[in-house]
Design an enzyme around this catalytic site. Structure first.
Site, short mmCIF file in Angstrom:
data_model
loop_
_atom_site.label_atom_id
_atom_site.label_comp_id
_atom_site.label_asym_id
_atom_site.label_seq_id
_atom_site.Cartn_x
_atom_site.Cartn_y
_atom_site.Cartn_z
N GLU A 769 -3.90 1.88 0.94
CA GLU A 769 -2.92 2.44 -0.01
C GLU A 769 -2.46 1.28 -0.85
O GLU A 769 -1.85 0.34 -0.32
CB GLU A 769 -1.71 2.98 0.75
CG GLU A 769 -1.98 4.19 1.57
CD GLU A 769 -1.89 5.46 0.76
OE1 GLU A 769 -1.46 5.39 -0.41
OE2 GLU A 769 -2.29 6.49 1.29
N CYS A 803 5.76 1.74 -4.03
CA CYS A 803 4.53 1.91 -4.80
C CYS A 803 4.61 3.16 -5.66
O CYS A 803 3.96 3.27 -6.68
CB CYS A 803 3.30 1.93 -3.90
SG CYS A 803 3.47 2.98 -2.49
#
Ligand SMILES: Cc1cc2nc3c(=O)[nH]c(=O)nc-3n(C[C@H](O)[C@H](O)[C@H](O)COP(=O)(O)OP(=O)(O)OC[C@H]3O[C@@H](n4cnc5c(N)ncnc54)[C@H](O)[C@@H]3O)c2cc1C
Length: 1011
Positions: A769, A803
């Site tokens: 990720e 993020c």
């Protein structure tokens, strides 16, 4: 009080009330007019109602005739043409063609504005004062409410206050020309009641008010309200504090008490407070207020209402996993209304009652109780909303001397939000007015005592009061019953309104602080391992404060940990799936029992604000509970094909030893999610927490240990990435790497994991990720009241270190200036400081090196665009200014590179096509957001805004396990979405066993176990 006698009086009074109303129709329901027809259509057709209310919501933002026409087409003429009811009574609609559509659009706008005007007394102080004079001539007193947009910033709060001051000036001037109402003496209405009466919205007093910080919120609100109340007192007026959403209920009550007991105003009694009785909690609030008033010797005034946010509160509670905070059947609310009215009437010596209801039964109950209790006339009055049910208010005035109308004043734009609240109220099935004027329910039924209705319908059981105990208790602990866990439910979010929640958090911070500075060993093969090398983990708000001392792994401990994980693999792999799932659920129970502690560690070590930290732990618990259930689902073999003589059994096996490399920004949630997935799938784990948050990483070990995981299955291996990263990633016995972090490191891991060692048993799988450069588009019809705070939260929540954070906001030209102005004012209003103080909206970034990198980007932003806001920051700590830079296009690096800090680029787009093209114009594809009220634009974005998680009309952070599976593609990562149904598959290899069950032509009758 004799109840039977009371009931007889109420019935009698109610019948008289209805006879006075007769056949009169409120203008809202009168089908001789456009409004009545449209309301009628809304009540008959739910789909039309939704479209119409949504259209009314967007209407004020449609500034050109083109956009008006486009929206009418998008909302109403999907199939053939605009519904007939909207055209009713409009001239020229038969013509057809573009011109007719333009005329029709203009007429619809006009009609809807007229509709809004029925509820709004005036748009300017002079118009309002004139209409108030008319109302007073008819015998009505008033309370004036200043409409306003949501107050997002301190300048907006100042402007709201200034508007009230201007109103007060106009009212003060006008009042001498108003003869007093009633028969009393002097200038006061009825001899005792101020002629000027205003109602204020508490949320407009302080833009940063929040339930998590009641003391600070009350203080700041009082600061702004005091000058207003002073001015009210100078004019000899009355001020009532409205009640809005539940989240600010206690702050509002606190504000009332604060002002009422202020030495300056103690002797000025004309201060009221609205209480919403649809919340069972409010009765307790009322009792406390009465006790307080008596104790302090301060007479108070309460406006009793049922409450205007019933749907909102129900939905918010449902989404947060809370027990429903409002009654769920209306007779419960009606009953509470009567109970509370009686309580106030019995305490009339210290509390004045204003009854705010349009329900004939409720109103007559108040009248008759007051009469039977001998309450003097000056201790109670009746209030109704301006524009609602004119025949009702007239009948009310015929029956009682004191009627006050609540009159909203102000511009049409905020007026539309008010209009929708009123329309919702009037079209609800539960509405007394609808039942009276539309459904034609007979008077006897409408006057029935709420208790009798409850008994007749047996509805009481559905109310939250009775459900409360069951709902409030956490989901049943699954530890004892791993065989059959119930359905997955998200961990409830914190309800900061509850003092016990806030107190528990504050206590946890104290407790955690007292444990600062301890040393944390590694944990390998079931043993704690101390090392010579120890690294300090510090509080980013006060780097001199050492949160914990972390033993550091080296290459040799990597060997030991991988060996331990490898040794534990066969046993763990062959542990039945339900047993493995049971460990996760035990761990969830352990985390739940220490939720505050786990959150408090994050506040100190990661610099996370209270809500952010608490939600991180909730997410960790969700991962444990969700993956446990997912693995049970995937753990049963599947049988494919139905061909005689053949059985095909498909199932999964774990990949092997897994290295989990976790980030610091969701130090428990993401660590726990990756580890829990690996573990429940049957892999053993070597977990490397981030160096910045290894103490939080240790809390994951503690939770898993409490669950009783066998030795070697989970190994805690903190250490420097530069020292143990490569040995771990490249270790031949490591078959799977789960990583969350930056794109640079992620790509490096993918590259290194691709190099195969001669002894390596498996091709390594990397789940990575990585970053994002997430954009939110603000369309020209967006609701800025919602878009501005959502962009700020998405961009600066947890200092922008997510993020998923919004780092680009792409705003359409038509709303650019207005959006930017509101954004900047709101950003300037956000307090910055340590996360342990809940008043602060933003805290420090994680480390000195992060600060340095972000500051370099701020310099780059200065070169590439125009820095339009750079906040001050507190001294000490790793603070970076909240930074907003405008004049950015996709050509700029600040629009392309992930910054991972509180830097927001604002981009001005020519039109929606350009906005969408810019949103997609980066290497990343993680999250995105769109604020638009154009159905067509939203539809298009679903298809063409290519990101892993797209959010329409909400912020772009805060994905919830099981509801918004999270993760992106392109340079944002490889792998399936965390918290979703595909995630666990990546941690396993699928197998298929095919058996030929035929022997010499003989086929067993049941060859397919699934049949
Ligand atoms: C002067 C005045 C001031 C006001 N100030 C405020 C204020 O400060 N804050 C505020 O929130 N509202 C305020 N209101 C609005 C008020 O809350 C609504 O107008 C009122 O709730 C409608 O109640 P009713 O008795 O007129 O109608 P009814 O039709 O008898 O009751 C409708 C009400 O019942 C409740 N209800 C609806 N469905 C359910 C259900 N399924 N289960 C349980 N309860 C249900 C809701 O509160 C709904 O509004 C004010 C109203 C007036 C007249």
């Amino acid at each position: 009080m004799d109840r039977r006698r009371l009931e007889a009086h109420i019935r009698e009074r109610g019948l008289e009330f209805f006879s006075r109303i007769g056949d009169a129709q409120p203008s809202l329901f009168n089908k001789d007019w456009w409004t009545g027809r449209v309301m009628d259509a809304c009540m008959r057709n739910e789909e039309f109602k939704v479209q119409l209310f949504r259209f009314i919501d967007v209407l004020p933002s449609l500034s050109t005739s083109d956009s008006l026409r486009r929206h009418i087409e998008e909302y109403f003429s999907r199939e053939e043409s605009v519904p007939g009811v909207l055209k009713w009574g409009i001239k020229g609609v038969g013509l057809g063609g573009r011109l007719a559509m333009r005329m029709l659009s203009g007429a619809i706008r006009k009609n809807l504005e007229m509709m809004a005007k029925t509820f709004i007394i005036g748009e300017t102080p002079s118009a309002t004062v004139e209409r108030l004079g008319d109302l007073r001539k008819q015998g009505y007193a008033f309370t004036l409410d200043q409409l306003g947009e949501a107050t997002l910033s301190e300048p907006e709060a100042d402007r709201y206050a200034a508007g009230i001051h201007a109103l007060l000036d106009a009212l003060s001037e006008a009042q001498s020309g108003w003869p007093a109402l009633g028969e009393g003496e002097g200038a006061l209405d009825w001899g005792d009641s101020p002629r000027i009466n205003i109602s204020i919205k508490p949320s407009a007093m302080y833009s940063q008010a929040k339930a998590v910080d009641p003391a600070g919120s009350v203080e700041a609100m009082a600061e702004r309200l005091k000058p207003i109340y002073r001015r009210v007192a100078e004019a000899g007026g009355f001020l009532c504090i409205d009640m809005e959403k539940r989240a600010l209920k206690d702050v509002t009550i606190g504000l009332y008490r604060r002002l009422r007991s202020d030495p300056e105003f103690r002797d000025y009694p004309h201060l009221g407070l609205a209480l919403q009785i649809y919340m069972p909690e409010s009765e307790r609030d009322l009792e406390r207020l009465l006790e307080w008033a008596r104790r302090e010797g301060l007479p108070i005034s309460v406006r009793l209402v049922k409450g205007a946010y019933w749907d909102y509160e129900s939905v918010v509670a449902d989404q947060a996993g809370w027990p429903v905070p409002v009654y769920t059947v209306r007779p419960e609310t009606d009953l509470a209304f009567e109970r509370s009215a009686e309580l106030i009437l019995r305490h009339h010596d210290v509390c004045h009652l204003a009854s705010g209801s349009h329900n004939v039964r409720s109103v007559c109950a108040v009248m008759e109780m007051a009469r039977l209790l001998d309450v003097p006339q000056d201790r109670y009055e009746f209030q109704a909303l301006y524009g609602m049910a004119e025949p009702f208010r007239q009948a009310l005035l015929d029956l009682t001397p004191r009627v006050r109308l609540y009159c909203p004043h102000g511009e049409m734009l905020p007026g539309m939000a008010y209009l929708i609240r009123r329309l919702l109220e009037n079209t609800a099935n539960e509405s007394f007015l609808r039942q009276t004027f539309v459904e034609g329910v007979e008077a006897e039924r409408l006057l029935e005592a709420p208790q009798a209705v409850l008994e007749r319908t047996g509805a009481q059981a559905a109310s939250p009061a009775s459900d409360e105990a069951a709902e409030a208790s956490p989901a049943p602990s699954p530890a004892g019953e791993p065989e059959a866990p119930g359905p997955f439910r998200n961990e409830p979010h914190p309800d900061w309104l509850l003092p016990e929640v806030r107190q528990a958090y504050a206590r946890a911070l104290e407790g955690v602080r007292s444990r600062f500075g301890r040393t944390y060993p590694l944990h390998v093969g079931g043993e704690d391992v101390e090392t010579d090398e120890v690294a300090d983990s510090v509080n980013p708000a006060r780097p001199e404060e050492v949160v914990g001392r972390i033993c550091q792994a080296g290459p040799e401990t990597v060997e030991q940990a991988v060996a331990a994980a490898d040794a534990a693999l066969p046993g763990w792999r062959d542990t039945p799936v339900r047993e493995r799932a049971g460990y996760l659920m035990q761990a969830a129970a352990a985390a739940r029992s220490r939720l505050y502690d786990l959150s408090a560690w994050q506040t100190f070590e990661a610099g996370k604000q209270w809500p952010e930290a608490y939600l991180d732990v909730c997410e960790a618990i969700d991962f444990l509970e969700y993956y446990a259930r997912e693995m049970i689902r995937l753990g049963s073999p599947r049988y494919l094909g139905e061909v005689a003589g053949e059985v095909n059994e498909c199932f999964y096996q774990p990949k092997g030893v897994s290295a989990v490399l976790a980030p610091w920004n969701f130090p428990l949630a993401i660590s726990c999610g990756m580890c829990a997935a690996a573990l429940v799938a049957g892999n053993t784990v070597v977990y490397k927490p981030s160096g910045q948050t290894s103490v939080v990483g240790h809390t994951l070990l503690q939770v898993l240990r409490e669950a009783g995981l066998p030795a070697g299955v989970f190994n805690y291996l903190p250490g420097r990435g530069s020292v143990i990263g490569d040995p771990l990633v490249q270790h031949p016995r490591v078959s799977l790497i789960a990583f969350t972090g930056s794109m640079e490191v992620g790509l490096e891991i993918i590259r290194k994991a691709g190099r195969t060692h001669p002894d390596q048993p498996n091709v390594k799988r990397v789940i990575a990720e990585m970053g994002g450069k997430n954009a939110i588009i603000v369309d020209d019809d967006a609701d800025l009241d919602v878009a501005v705070p959502a962009v700020l939260k998405s961009a600066f929540g947890y200092q922008g270190q997510k993020c998923s954070a919004c780092s680009r906001v792409i705003v359409l030209e038509a709303v650019y200036e207005r959006f930017l102005e509101r954004l900047l004012e709101a950003a300037r209003s956000m307090p910055i400081g340590p996360a342990e103080d809940p008043a602060n909206a933003m805290g420090p970034v994680i480390s000195a090196s992060a600060r340095k990198t972000i500051l370099e980007y701020v310099e780059m932003a200065r070169r590439e665009g125009t820095v339009v806001y750079e906040s001050d920051v507190p001294a000490g700590g790793y603070y970076v200014p909240m930074t907003i830079v405008s004049d950015i296009t996709p050509a700029h690096r600040v629009a392309q590179e992930e910054i991972f800090g509180p830097v927001l680029a604002v981009m001005r787009a020519r039109d929606f096509d350009q906005a969408l093209a810019w949103a997609n114009a980066t290497r990343f594809a993680l999250t995105g957001g769109v604020f638009s009220r154009s159905p067509d634009h939203l539809k298009r974005c679903r298809r063409e805004f290519r990101v892993g998680n797209l959010y329409l009309n909400r912020g772009c952070t805060g994905a919830i396990v099981g509801r918004q599976p999270f993760g992106g593609f392109r340079m944002s990562g490889v792998g399936s979405k965390a918290g979703g149904p595909d995630y666990l598959l990546q941690f396993m290899d699928p197998r298929c066993v095919t058996e030929n069950t035929m022997r010499r032509g003989f086929v067993p009758p049941q060859e397919h176990p699934a049949l």
